[in-house]
Design a protein around this motif. Structure first.
Motif, short mmCIF file in Angstrom:
data_model
loop_
_atom_site.label_atom_id
_atom_site.label_comp_id
_atom_site.label_asym_id
_atom_site.label_seq_id
_atom_site.Cartn_x
_atom_site.Cartn_y
_atom_site.Cartn_z
N LYS A 91 0.83 -1.20 0.00
CA LYS A 91 0.00 0.00 0.00
C LYS A 91 0.87 1.26 0.00
CE LYS A 91 -3.97 -2.15 2.30
NZ LYS A 91 -4.89 -2.11 3.47
N VAL A 127 -7.98 13.21 -8.49
CA VAL A 127 -8.59 12.61 -7.30
C VAL A 127 -10.02 12.20 -7.65
CG1 VAL A 127 -9.29 12.96 -4.91
CG2 VAL A 127 -7.19 14.03 -5.77
N ASP A 128 -10.28 10.90 -7.64
CA ASP A 128 -11.63 10.41 -7.95
C ASP A 128 -12.52 10.40 -6.72
OD1 ASP A 128 -10.94 10.04 -10.61
OD2 ASP A 128 -10.34 7.96 -10.31
N THR A 129 -11.99 9.86 -5.63
CA THR A 129 -12.77 9.81 -4.38
C THR A 129 -11.85 10.08 -3.20
OG1 THR A 129 -12.45 7.42 -4.16
CG2 THR A 129 -14.45 8.16 -5.29
N ASP A 138 -7.89 8.35 2.48
CA ASP A 138 -7.52 7.52 1.34
C ASP A 138 -7.98 8.21 0.06
OD1 ASP A 138 -6.46 5.58 3.02
OD2 ASP A 138 -8.34 4.47 3.14
N LYS A 140 -8.36 7.93 -3.91
CA LYS A 140 -8.32 7.09 -5.10
C LYS A 140 -7.94 7.99 -6.26
CE LYS A 140 -10.77 3.85 -8.06
NZ LYS A 140 -12.05 3.15 -8.38
N SER A 142 -6.61 8.53 -10.33
CA SER A 142 -6.59 7.94 -11.68
C SER A 142 -5.74 8.80 -12.60
CB SER A 142 -8.01 7.81 -12.25
OG SER A 142 -8.62 9.07 -12.41
N THR A 147 -4.57 3.37 -11.99
CA THR A 147 -5.17 3.97 -10.79
C THR A 147 -4.33 3.58 -9.58
OG1 THR A 147 -6.62 2.07 -10.38
CG2 THR A 147 -7.50 3.87 -11.74
N ASN A 148 -4.40 4.39 -8.53
CA ASN A 148 -3.73 4.10 -7.26
C ASN A 148 -4.63 4.54 -6.12
OD1 ASN A 148 -1.27 2.98 -8.04
ND2 ASN A 148 -0.26 4.96 -8.25
N VAL A 149 -4.43 3.92 -4.98
CA VAL A 149 -5.03 4.42 -3.74
C VAL A 149 -3.88 4.80 -2.82
CG1 VAL A 149 -6.42 3.88 -1.71
CG2 VAL A 149 -7.11 3.02 -3.96
N THR A 151 -2.86 6.57 0.92
CA THR A 151 -3.29 7.04 2.23
C THR A 151 -2.48 8.27 2.61
OG1 THR A 151 -3.94 4.83 2.96
CG2 THR A 151 -3.51 6.46 4.68
#
Length: 203
Positions: A91, A127-129, A138, A140, A142, A147-149, A151
């Motif tokens: 992560k 930043v998607d979410t 966190d 998310k 793209s 894509t990556n997440v 923290t």
């Protein structure tokens, strides 16, 4: 084709390849440190690594600064650049986040290795979410191709770009410089981000 002609074609091809290699632009360097002096167009910087480098800062070189933001200021739809380290679980945990102004959307888009710390990477993405997590927020992200997440812990610096000028390049200020190597170990700055109002560039 005769052997002589084949040999001639090979030599011409190698000549062009050699010329192209010789003319290839030098890979940019990222210089982090503290300004020691600025005399004319030559800025001396004491790098974090301990050595001193000379950087040519031409009159038209872009100079900017950063200002602090809150983690809560990062919203879906923002375009950010975040350096992160990869944990043993795979992560990503951010070590800094730069929120780009809308005019700079798309800058350096992608996910690639970074040199801020060992095993670090950079993701410049949309930043998607944004989800509240146990260790921070966190994000998310793209970008073209993936894509990556990531923290973002509460104590991580979050900044955005703000205006600065050549007069801000004074001794004692921290800088982040993207520069190309020149002759005899010197560099030519492509852009400079300088500490201003107590906020140092975290990149």
């Amino acid at each position: 084709m005769s052997i002589r002609m084949k040999l001639g074609v090979t030599l011409v091809t190698l000549s062009f390849a050699g010329a192209a290699f010789a003319q290839a632009p030098a890979k940019p360097s990222r210089i982090r440190g503290e300004i020691v002096s600025l005399n004319g167009d030559v800025m001396k910087v004491h790098r974090r690594s301990g050595d001193m480098v000379s950087i040519e800062v031409k009159p038209d070189t872009g100079v900017s600064a950063v200002k602090a933001m809150q983690l809560s200021d990062i919203k879906p739809g923002a375009f950010v650049g975040t350096a992160a380290t990869t944990g043993t679980d795979g992560k990503l945990t951010a070590t800094e986040v730069l929120v780009f102004p809308e005019s700079a959307r798309g800058t350096g888009e992608g996910h690639y290795a970074w040199d801020l710390s060992p095993n670090s990477s950079m993701t410049n993405a949309n930043v998607d979410t944004v989800v509240e997590g146990t260790s921070g927020r966190d994000l998310k992200l793209s970008y073209k191709g993936g894509t990556n997440v990531v923290t973002v812990p509460p104590n991580v610096p979050v900044v955005t770009l703000t205006s600065a000028a050549r007069v801000d390049l004074v001794p004692g200020k921290k800088v982040f410089v993207v520069a190309t190597p020149a002759t005899q170990g010197t560099f030519v700055a492509q852009r400079v981000v300088v500490e201003k109002n107590g906020v140092a560039p975290p990149m």
